[in-house]
Scaffold this active site. Structure first.
Site, PDB file in Angstrom:
ATOM      1  N   HIS A   1      24.046  26.271 -28.679  1.00  0.00           N
ATOM      2  CA  HIS A   1      22.493  26.019 -28.026  1.00  0.00           C
ATOM      3  C   HIS A   1      22.392  25.219 -27.208  1.00  0.00           C
ATOM      4  O   HIS A   1      21.364  25.934 -25.932  1.00  0.00           O
ATOM      5  CB  HIS A   1      22.355  25.331 -29.690  1.00  0.00           C
ATOM      6  CG  HIS A   1      20.508  25.355 -28.523  1.00  0.00           C
ATOM      7  ND1 HIS A   1      19.895  27.173 -29.246  1.00  0.00           N
ATOM      8  CD2 HIS A   1      19.761  25.287 -28.127  1.00  0.00           C
ATOM      9  CE1 HIS A   1      17.992  27.293 -28.890  1.00  0.00           C
ATOM     10  NE2 HIS A   1      18.128  25.605 -28.357  1.00  0.00           N
TER      11      HIS A   1
ATOM     12  N   HIS B   1      15.049  30.523 -24.113  1.00  0.00           N
ATOM     13  CA  HIS B   1      15.548  31.361 -24.989  1.00  0.00           C
ATOM     14  C   HIS B   1      15.256  33.183 -24.173  1.00  0.00           C
ATOM     15  O   HIS B   1      16.683  33.585 -24.134  1.00  0.00           O
ATOM     16  CB  HIS B   1      15.324  31.047 -26.714  1.00  0.00           C
ATOM     17  CG  HIS B   1      15.237  30.013 -26.131  1.00  0.00           C
ATOM     18  ND1 HIS B   1      15.038  29.164 -28.215  1.00  0.00           N
ATOM     19  CD2 HIS B   1      15.903  28.816 -26.085  1.00  0.00           C
ATOM     20  CE1 HIS B   1      15.312  28.824 -28.332  1.00  0.00           C
ATOM     21  NE2 HIS B   1      15.516  27.322 -27.267  1.00  0.00           N
TER      22      HIS B   1
ATOM     23  N   ASP C   1      20.422  26.667 -24.437  1.00  0.00           N
ATOM     24  CA  ASP C   1      19.063  26.641 -23.128  1.00  0.00           C
ATOM     25  C   ASP C   1      19.598  25.864 -21.185  1.00  0.00           C
ATOM     26  O   ASP C   1      18.386  26.738 -20.795  1.00  0.00           O
ATOM     27  CB  ASP C   1      19.156  24.827 -24.004  1.00  0.00           C
ATOM     28  CG  ASP C   1      18.170  25.064 -25.192  1.00  0.00           C
ATOM     29  OD1 ASP C   1      17.844  25.871 -24.936  1.00  0.00           O
ATOM     30  OD2 ASP C   1      18.121  24.018 -24.986  1.00  0.00           O
TER      31      ASP C   1
ATOM     32  N   HIS D   1      16.540  19.319 -20.679  1.00  0.00           N
ATOM     33  CA  HIS D   1      15.779  20.652 -20.121  1.00  0.00           C
ATOM     34  C   HIS D   1      15.262  19.707 -18.782  1.00  0.00           C
ATOM     35  O   HIS D   1      15.057  20.485 -17.463  1.00  0.00           O
ATOM     36  CB  HIS D   1      14.706  21.447 -21.007  1.00  0.00           C
ATOM     37  CG  HIS D   1      14.818  21.749 -22.114  1.00  0.00           C
ATOM     38  ND1 HIS D   1      15.529  23.254 -21.541  1.00  0.00           N
ATOM     39  CD2 HIS D   1      14.657  21.619 -23.452  1.00  0.00           C
ATOM     40  CE1 HIS D   1      15.385  23.426 -22.944  1.00  0.00           C
ATOM     41  NE2 HIS D   1      14.626  22.971 -24.327  1.00  0.00           N
TER      42      HIS D   1
END
Length: 305
Positions: free
Chosen positions: A233, A77, A237, A260
């Site tokens: 969001h 973030h 990311d 991720h």
């Protein structure tokens, strides 16, 4: 277009998402061509690490950087804010092994950078640009990228939960547009909490820092900030994970159900297959200007007989 850094030192503290401990963060100006550097405070002194795809130690629920036995987790973030705001050079000092989770979004970091101010440096900005079409797929999950003189993201997610389902969001990532995703919070499922705690994860998570869903919907009393906060969001990311190159990235990205791990694997693939080109934006702009000046004055107009 020149490089940037912040004008003054700023600090903050908060709770680490996974450890649940108090952690401390300081952002410091850096000179041109320094890049982004983490100073990780350890009992044995400060360990320095720069973002790089191979410096990512783990991607379990967050992105963790590691070097010489020292790690700093949940960096995505903050790094999304660095990339989204166009900050090229920065020293990030961390005590506690994590970046504070704050409210689960990047909103607090935008406030921190607003307090710090951003200034231009006397050095041309350099970027890594996708140089040819590239795709990485893992079952139904994929990332596709095309060359593009900018940073555009088109993201789709699909969760088997009635509150989420299939969502899509696209944007051009610029300092002006970054607020469209900066306020979107991380999210998780209540049914996973016990498992995460038993593995030493998410001990600092709460309804103040995570959007939590049970079988019926969102448990947070204030509800969602956006109807499509979940996909926003995921875009946040992705921006943060692309910052692992240590400098701005350019390309047009189509993402489906990525996380991720796949984000990092994509960068490693781009590096290993030499699908990234280092661009000096000042030189490119000068070349484009010469090209425009050489064009005939009548180009693109209709010839009249």
């Amino acid at each position: 277009m020149n490089q940037t850094t912040i004008q003054r030192v700023v600090t903050c503290s908060g709770i680490g998402l996974h450890s649940g401990n108090k952690v401390y963060l300081a952002l410091r100006p850096a000179s041109a061509n320094t890049g982004i550097i983490f100073d990780i405070h350890t009992p044995d002194g400060i360990r320095r690490v720069s973002p790089a795809p191979k410096a990512v130690a783990t991607t379990v629920l967050a992105t963790t950087l590691g070097s010489n036995g020292a790690t700093v987790s949940t960096v995505e973030h903050l790094l999304a804010s660095v990339l989204g705001l166009g900050i090229d050079n920065l020293i990030i000092s961390v005590e506690g092994g994590e970046i504070p989770i704050m409210d689960g979004s990047a909103a607090a970091f935008l406030e921190l950078f607003a307090e710090a101010g951003i200034r231009e440096l006397p050095a041309p900005r350099k970027v890594m640009r996708i140089s040819r079409p590239l795709e990485l797929r893992d079952g139904e999950k994929y990332i596709r990228a095309l060359p593009y003189a900018g940073f555009r993201v088109d993201c789709t997610i699909d969760f088997p939960h009635p509150t989420i389902g299939r969502e899509r969001f696209s944007m051009e990532v610029t300092p002006e547009n970054f607020t469209r995703v900066a306020n979107a919070r991380t999210f998780g499922f209540f049914k996973d909490v016990e498992y995460l705690h038993s593995h030493g994860l998410a001990r600092g998570g709460s309804l103040e820092s995570v959007v939590v869903l049970d079988d019926n919907g969102v448990m947070n009393p204030e509800g969602l900030r956006y109807k499509d906060e979940f996909v926003r969001h995921k875009v946040l990311d992705f921006i943060g994970d692309m910052a692992m190159l240590g400098m701005p990235i350019q390309g047009q990205f189509e993402i489906c159900c990525s996380g991720h791990q796949l984000n990092n694997a994509f960068l490693r693939k781009a590096e290993s297959e030499r699908a990234l080109q280092l661009i000096d934006l000042s030189l490119e702009e000068a070349q484009n200007r010469k090209t425009r000046e050489k064009r005939p004055a009548y180009e693109g107009s209709l010839a009249l007989a």
